[in-house]
Motif scaffolding. Structure first.
Motif, PDB file in Angstrom:
ATOM      1  N   TYR A 130       0.705  -1.290   0.005  1.00 52.85           N
ATOM      2  CA  TYR A 130       0.066   0.057  -0.055  1.00 52.85           C
ATOM      3  C   TYR A 130       0.972   1.330   0.280  1.00 52.85           C
ATOM      4  O   TYR A 130       2.193   1.278   0.370  1.00 52.85           O
ATOM      5  N   ASN A 131       0.199   2.531  -0.654  1.00 49.30           N
ATOM      6  CA  ASN A 131       0.805   3.646  -0.435  1.00 49.30           C
ATOM      7  C   ASN A 131       0.426   4.506   0.740  1.00 49.30           C
ATOM      8  O   ASN A 131       1.144   5.479   1.269  1.00 49.30           O
ATOM      9  N   GLU A 132      -0.807   4.232   1.239  1.00 49.38           N
ATOM     10  CA  GLU A 132      -1.400   5.053   2.315  1.00 49.38           C
ATOM     11  C   GLU A 132      -2.340   3.804   3.263  1.00 49.38           C
ATOM     12  O   GLU A 132      -2.645   3.025   2.543  1.00 49.38           O
ATOM     13  N   VAL A 133      -2.050   4.111   4.423  1.00 49.68           N
ATOM     14  CA  VAL A 133      -2.976   3.424   5.232  1.00 49.68           C
ATOM     15  C   VAL A 133      -3.572   4.382   6.169  1.00 49.68           C
ATOM     16  O   VAL A 133      -2.943   5.196   6.900  1.00 49.68           O
ATOM     17  N   LEU A 134      -4.871   4.213   6.415  1.00 49.77           N
ATOM     18  CA  LEU A 134      -5.907   5.108   7.226  1.00 49.77           C
ATOM     19  C   LEU A 134      -6.535   4.260   8.211  1.00 49.77           C
ATOM     20  O   LEU A 134      -6.905   3.269   7.942  1.00 49.77           O
ATOM     21  N   THR A 135      -6.268   4.517   9.570  1.00 52.26           N
ATOM     22  CA  THR A 135      -6.545   3.841  10.616  1.00 52.26           C
ATOM     23  C   THR A 135      -7.880   4.661  11.534  1.00 52.26           C
ATOM     24  O   THR A 135      -7.797   5.912  11.475  1.00 52.26           O
ATOM     25  N   HIS A 136      -9.064   3.647  11.683  1.00 55.21           N
ATOM     26  CA  HIS A 136     -10.143   4.303  12.468  1.00 55.21           C
ATOM     27  C   HIS A 136     -10.464   3.660  13.823  1.00 55.21           C
ATOM     28  O   HIS A 136      -9.736   2.656  13.844  1.00 55.21           O
ATOM     29  N   GLY A 137     -10.918   4.518  14.621  1.00 54.55           N
ATOM     30  CA  GLY A 137     -11.192   3.966  16.112  1.00 54.55           C
ATOM     31  C   GLY A 137     -12.359   3.416  16.183  1.00 54.55           C
ATOM     32  O   GLY A 137     -13.079   2.909  15.071  1.00 54.55           O
ATOM     33  N   PHE A 138     -12.884   2.840  17.366  1.00 56.99           N
ATOM     34  CA  PHE A 138     -13.837   1.732  17.466  1.00 56.99           C
ATOM     35  C   PHE A 138     -15.215   2.610  17.916  1.00 56.99           C
ATOM     36  O   PHE A 138     -15.008   3.735  18.517  1.00 56.99           O
ATOM     37  N   ALA A 139     -16.442   2.087  17.601  1.00 63.06           N
ATOM     38  CA  ALA A 139     -17.465   2.891  18.285  1.00 63.06           C
ATOM     39  C   ALA A 139     -17.789   2.462  19.678  1.00 63.06           C
ATOM     40  O   ALA A 139     -17.726   1.750  20.103  1.00 63.06           O
ATOM     41  N   VAL A 140     -17.916   3.529  20.571  1.00 58.90           N
ATOM     42  CA  VAL A 140     -18.337   3.440  21.885  1.00 58.90           C
ATOM     43  C   VAL A 140     -19.734   4.181  21.998  1.00 58.90           C
ATOM     44  O   VAL A 140     -19.923   4.988  21.527  1.00 58.90           O
ATOM     45  N   ASP A 141     -20.102   3.816  23.279  1.00 60.59           N
ATOM     46  CA  ASP A 141     -21.547   4.664  23.588  1.00 60.59           C
ATOM     47  C   ASP A 141     -21.056   5.916  24.196  1.00 60.59           C
ATOM     48  O   ASP A 141     -20.075   6.394  24.378  1.00 60.59           O
ATOM     49  N   ALA A 142     -22.267   6.776  24.617  1.00 54.93           N
ATOM     50  CA  ALA A 142     -21.827   7.968  25.260  1.00 54.93           C
ATOM     51  C   ALA A 142     -21.007   7.947  26.393  1.00 54.93           C
ATOM     52  O   ALA A 142     -20.515   9.064  26.748  1.00 54.93           O
ATOM     53  N   ASN A 143     -21.100   6.995  27.099  1.00 53.12           N
ATOM     54  CA  ASN A 143     -20.007   6.976  28.283  1.00 53.12           C
ATOM     55  C   ASN A 143     -18.756   6.288  27.849  1.00 53.12           C
ATOM     56  O   ASN A 143     -17.939   6.080  28.832  1.00 53.12           O
ATOM     57  N   GLY A 144     -18.266   6.274  26.513  1.00 52.58           N
ATOM     58  CA  GLY A 144     -16.979   5.567  26.497  1.00 52.58           C
ATOM     59  C   GLY A 144     -16.897   4.209  26.498  1.00 52.58           C
ATOM     60  O   GLY A 144     -15.898   3.502  26.405  1.00 52.58           O
TER      61      GLY A 144
END
Length: 964
Positions: A612-626
């Motif tokens: 790959y030339n680029e790698v994009l990382t995302h976080g995880f979904a959490v509720d309103a209290n984390g």
């Protein structure tokens, strides 16, 4: 008598509804995309483009309905792909699925039992294939419902025969390049999987373990004590070890010391009336004394915290080769030296079992110590495991053995201390159960054999990592990772299709060529072709000396070689004649040790570079209290429910608005707020479309430079926003994209431009220059806005696109960023002209709002406004003064000198200029058509309720606007 002038007003008209009604309308768009083959159309329309951007899909596992994490991942990918299309690139997207592996096996086992129960292995694999296909179809429908465009009719699946064959071809390339080896090494082992695990299949969780200090008595106590310059007499001399895995003690074959560490010989607690001397690291004497409750001589044997008497010192290297007694077996245990030993905790001495530890295995091999292999795949001791006193270990599970072994040590008097500790411990990511290190014969991709580690570390530096910390994270993991165990002892997977010599266990010398022959068979009949293959068919007379490997490849190998099995094999994903070519991988932050890394290592092993030339990382979904989403907590937000109640575009807007670089908070309340934001954007688009009624850009579109000044300003503002939006898309900053669009809709348009232009749009003649100028600006803004929205609000953007006037293509995704705004670029002087005027308007708005609150006026049109300005400002705005009342939306406006002025005038905060604002209530009559209060209302007998300009607009030549 009041006349009805409604027919003379140009009220907005549009079929674009105020209510999106997305849950009902979006499926219609999906059906239309299916009918016309929208994805194929896009590929055809963009085939000529000179730049190719491939977002390679990290395959989700084909098991169970999609969850919010799936939705985040696929929506982000779709936003990237569509933004690249609008940026003028060819951006094919081929979705894929991971189909082999244990979770599918478990699902099939629950219904049909383990292979060999009700089904033979071949029938079991077929059931796995059928189950995976069903899961793929279920997930595919949900992904499509999210508005994700891709080649859904031709995805890649790791269980497709061609894919399985190409996996073997990838393996052949890695074998040919010298990266594969076979050997007995410690690997993570899950008892529930009954298989080795990869690093990426491990997660850490707290575990309570027994912590024991165990004495290993010296066979020659006097010789050991003499190393410290001490005469032992008839004392017991022992080296104590500390461990949290008592179950490994039956396989303990050595005690490791640090060569350069200093050790102390101390008085220990007596045993059976005998004096005991203990060897511990000097740095740990105080901690050991506290654990063993030691007292100085003459004050008894046990105490609380008085410390221990040190009798002498020696280095670890001086003790090498001495023999100790196993704590419960008649086994000699040598003292050896290991670099892994430290004086950070424990006793400074490490009990060494090469069967169950990486460092143990390495140091034992240096001393020629072999393996015992007492532990079976399901976690029980082998039936022939030696009995310890009266304790029969054969058949006992190791977790149960912990307690029994501690009691045995206590009875034998060698248990110096016991406690329970809670610590972070590796667990199987599938079963959430503790794993162990187990040394078994496995296949590995070596990190060192052909400098794979260095190749990978160099490749990492040539990749763009988003966010930037991803580079350091994956580099650290690659730098420290052990060899990659690629073999699994399972049924449902691609076999390691090698022949090994029965005596030497070495692969056949023609393994690479044989792998291609097997791949050809697998391409026709799938992985069963290997399991049913008669070795003689390929090996001839050699078959009698060779056996087939029955292990299957780690599923991280399946997905890790998709750069070879998918990108390198599908023409539409290759560079071709294009001059620019990039590949992006986009997944969750856990994939630095998962797919990002397995792909990197296999590509480095095959091609010598990153895939790959680029790698994009995302976080995880959490509720309103984390908190993480959990059914037991009742905080799960199901994407299917969101789509059924709010619509996919609202879910997509949440994904784009959230900062994906961190944990992404989602809840019903948050989604409700996102729905409100969606409505504001939709209503802005509706206002623009409504006021474009009767506008034909081929006939009515005015050049920007010939437009009313306010319209030029609005187009210039849209140009500025577009530049920022394009830049934000390019750097993958989607929250900034949404913030720019929302601010533009709310501030520049909603609170200013659209409000001011209502008068011109509604009251001037339909074909007047002033109205066509406003429509021309709104047309340009709408053309730009629909493109900005398209990567995120895909359904809504298509709906807007179909409502825009003029000849156009069938989809906004056939287009690129709108280039009709560029003529609106303004000079610094023009920007200063507007900045000061907007500052004056802001002050005026506060004055008028105060009058409203004081109930002096209802609407701003009930007021008259006076701006006292210095000479420079007065000169600057003098030419526009007659139209400034429309800009301030008051019925009357006067530009006056600084003095005299009313006492309650409000000062405007300006840089290098001075102005004051004063407002009063207008006493003039109200025009029933334009609602302005003007002194000329009633001056015409035929229209006693109209002002002069309204009469001109309905009967005369109409007013002319140059400024506002």
């Amino acid at each position: 008598m009041t006349h009805d002038y409604k027919s003379t007003i140009n009220l907005p008209q549009t079929d674009f509804p105020m209510r999106g009604d997305l849950p009902k309308r979006e499926p219609g768009w999906l059906a239309e995309w299916e009918r016309v083959g929208r994805y194929a159309q896009i590929q055809q329309k963009t085939a000529h483009r000179d730049s190719v951007f491939v977002l390679h899909d990290g395959p989700p596992y084909a098991n169970g309905p999609i969850h919010i994490g799936h939705a985040v991942n696929k929506i982000l990918k779709d936003i990237v792909v569509k933004s690249k299309l609008l940026a003028g690139q060819r951006a094919p997207y081929v979705p894929g699925w991971d189909c082999h592996g244990l979770p599918i096996e478990i699902a099939v086992e629950k219904k049909f039992g383990k292979p060999g129960d009700k089904l033979d292995a071949a029938a079991f694999r077929q059931k796995c294939r059928e189950y995976a296909a069903e899961q793929v179809d279920t997930q595919r429908n949900d992904f499509k419902r999210l508005g994700v465009l891709g080649d859904w009719d031709h995805p890649y699946r790791s269980m497709d025969f061609r894919f399985e064959a190409d996996m073997l071809r990838a393996l052949a390339r890695i074998v040919s390049n010298g990266h594969v080896l076979r050997g007995a090494k410690p690997v993570y082992w899950c008892f529930d999987c009954a298989s080795a695990l990869a690093e990426a299949e491990i997660e850490y969780a707290d575990k309570v373990s027994p912590a024991v200090d165990v004495a290993y008595d010296a066979l020659d106590a006097k010789a050991l004590a003499k190393k410290f310059g001490v005469e032992a007499g008839d004392a017991i001399v022992a080296i104590p070890i500390w461990t949290t895995t008592p179950w490994t003690l039956p396989e303990s074959q050595a005690v490791s010391l640090g060569a350069d560490l200093e050790y102390a010989l101390i008085e220990g607690p007596a045993r059976d009336g005998k004096r005991v001397l203990l060897v511990v690291a000097s740095a740990l004497v105080d901690k050991v004394a506290a654990r063993y409750s030691l007292l100085p001589p003459g004050e008894g044997v046990r105490g609380t915290d008085e410390g221990a008497q040190v009798l002498g010192h020696a280095t670890g290297s001086a003790l090498e080769g001495l023999k100790l007694r196993h704590p419960f077996y008649p086994r000699e245990v040598p003292v050896i030296l290991g670099e892994h030993v430290s004086a950070d905790d424990g006793t400074g001495a490490v009990h060494t079992s090469p069967d169950h530890g990486v460092e143990d295995f390495v140091v034992a091999r240096e001393y020629g110590i072999g393996l015992l292999n007492y532990i079976e795949p399901r976690g029980t001791y082998r039936a022939d495991t030696p009995q310890a006193d009266s304790l029969a270990l054969g058949g006992m599970h190791i977790w149960k053995a912990n307690e029994a072994l501690v009691e045995l040590l206590r009875q034998r008097g060698v248990l110096l201390a016991f406690s329970k500790i809670e610590h972070s411990y590796p667990h199987c990511w599938r079963h959430k159960t503790p794993v162990i290190y187990r040394t078994t014969p496995q296949w590995f991709i070596s990190m060192e054999q052909q400098d794979l580690r260095e190749t990978a570390l160099t490749a990492i530096k040539n990749v763009r990592w988003v966010p930037g910390w991803g580079e350091e994270r994956i580099a650290g993991m690659v730098a420290g990772r052990p060899d990659w165990c690629i073999s699994r002892q399972r049924t449902w997977g691609v076999p390691i299709a090698l022949f090994v010599h029965k005596a030497t266990q070495e692969p056949h010398p023609h393994s690479v060529e044989l792998l291609e022959q097997v791949a050809q068979k697998v391409e026709q009949g799938g992985i069963d072709a290997w399991f049913t293959l008669d070795a003689a068919e390929l090996l001839g007379d050699d078959a009698k000396d060779y056996e087939k490997v029955t292990d299957v490849l780690d599923v991280w190998f399946d997905s890790g070689v998709t750069h070879y099995t998918v990108i390198d094999q599908r023409p539409e994903l290759q560079q071709g004649a294009a001059t620019h070519y990039k590949v992006m991988y986009l997944e969750g932050s856990d994939q630095h040790r998962g797919w990002f890394q397995s792909s990197l290592l296999t590509s480095a092993a095959i091609h010598g570079r990153a895939p790959y030339n680029e790698v994009l990382t995302h976080g995880f979904a959490v509720d309103a209290n984390g908190r993480k989403m959990s059914k037991s907590l009742g905080n799960v937000v199901a994407p299917q429910k969101v789509m059924d109640t709010l619509g996919a575009d609202v879910l997509r807007l949440w994904v784009a608005s959230a900062d994906y670089r961190n944990e992404m908070t989602v809840s019903d309340e948050i989604l409700k707020r996102v729905s409100d934001s969606y409505r504001r954007i939709r209503n802005t688009a509706r206002f623009l479309l409504g006021n474009l009624d009767g506008f034909d850009p081929a006939v009515h579109l005015l050049p920007v430079e010939d437009s009313v000044l306010l319209d030029q300003w609005a187009v210039q503002q849209a140009y500025d926003v577009q530049q920022a939006v394009i830049a934000a898309y390019e750097r993958n900053d989607y929250p900034d994209v949404i913030a720019r669009i929302q601010n533009f809709c709310t501030n520049e348009l909603g609170a200013l431009y659209l409000d001011i232009t209502k008068d011109r749009l509604y009251t001037m003649p339909a074909d007047s220059r002033g109205r066509r100028s406003a429509q021309s600006a709104m047309y340009r803004i709408a053309e730009a806005l629909v493109r900005w929205l398209a990567p995120v609000l895909s359904f809504t953007a298509e709906e807007i696109w179909q409502q825009l006037p003029g000849e156009r293509s069938d989809s906004v995704l056939f287009e690129t960023w709108y280039d009709g705004l560029s003529a609106a670029q303004s000079s610094p002087e023009q920007r200063r002209w507007w900045a000061d005027l907007l500052a004056i308007r802001d002050s005026a708005s506060r004055v008028l709002e105060g009058m409203r609150k004081a109930e002096q006026i209802g609407a701003a049109l009930e007021a008259k406004l006076v701006v006292h300005a210095d000479a420079a400002l007065s000169t600057r705005y003098a030419e526009a003064a007659d139209e400034l009342r429309f800009f301030f939306i008051t019925s009357d406006f006067t530009l006056a000198p600084l003095a005299p002025r009313a006492d309650d005038a409000v000062k405007v905060e300006l840089d290098g200029a001075e102005a004051w604002v004063f407002a009063s209530v207008s006493g003039a009559a109200k025009c029933v058509r334009c609602w302005h209060r003007r002194d000329d209302v009633g001056s015409h007998a035929a229209h006693p309720e109209l002002c002069d300009r309204c009469i001109s607009n309905i009967e005369g030549p109409g007013e002319d606007r140059r400024w506002f």
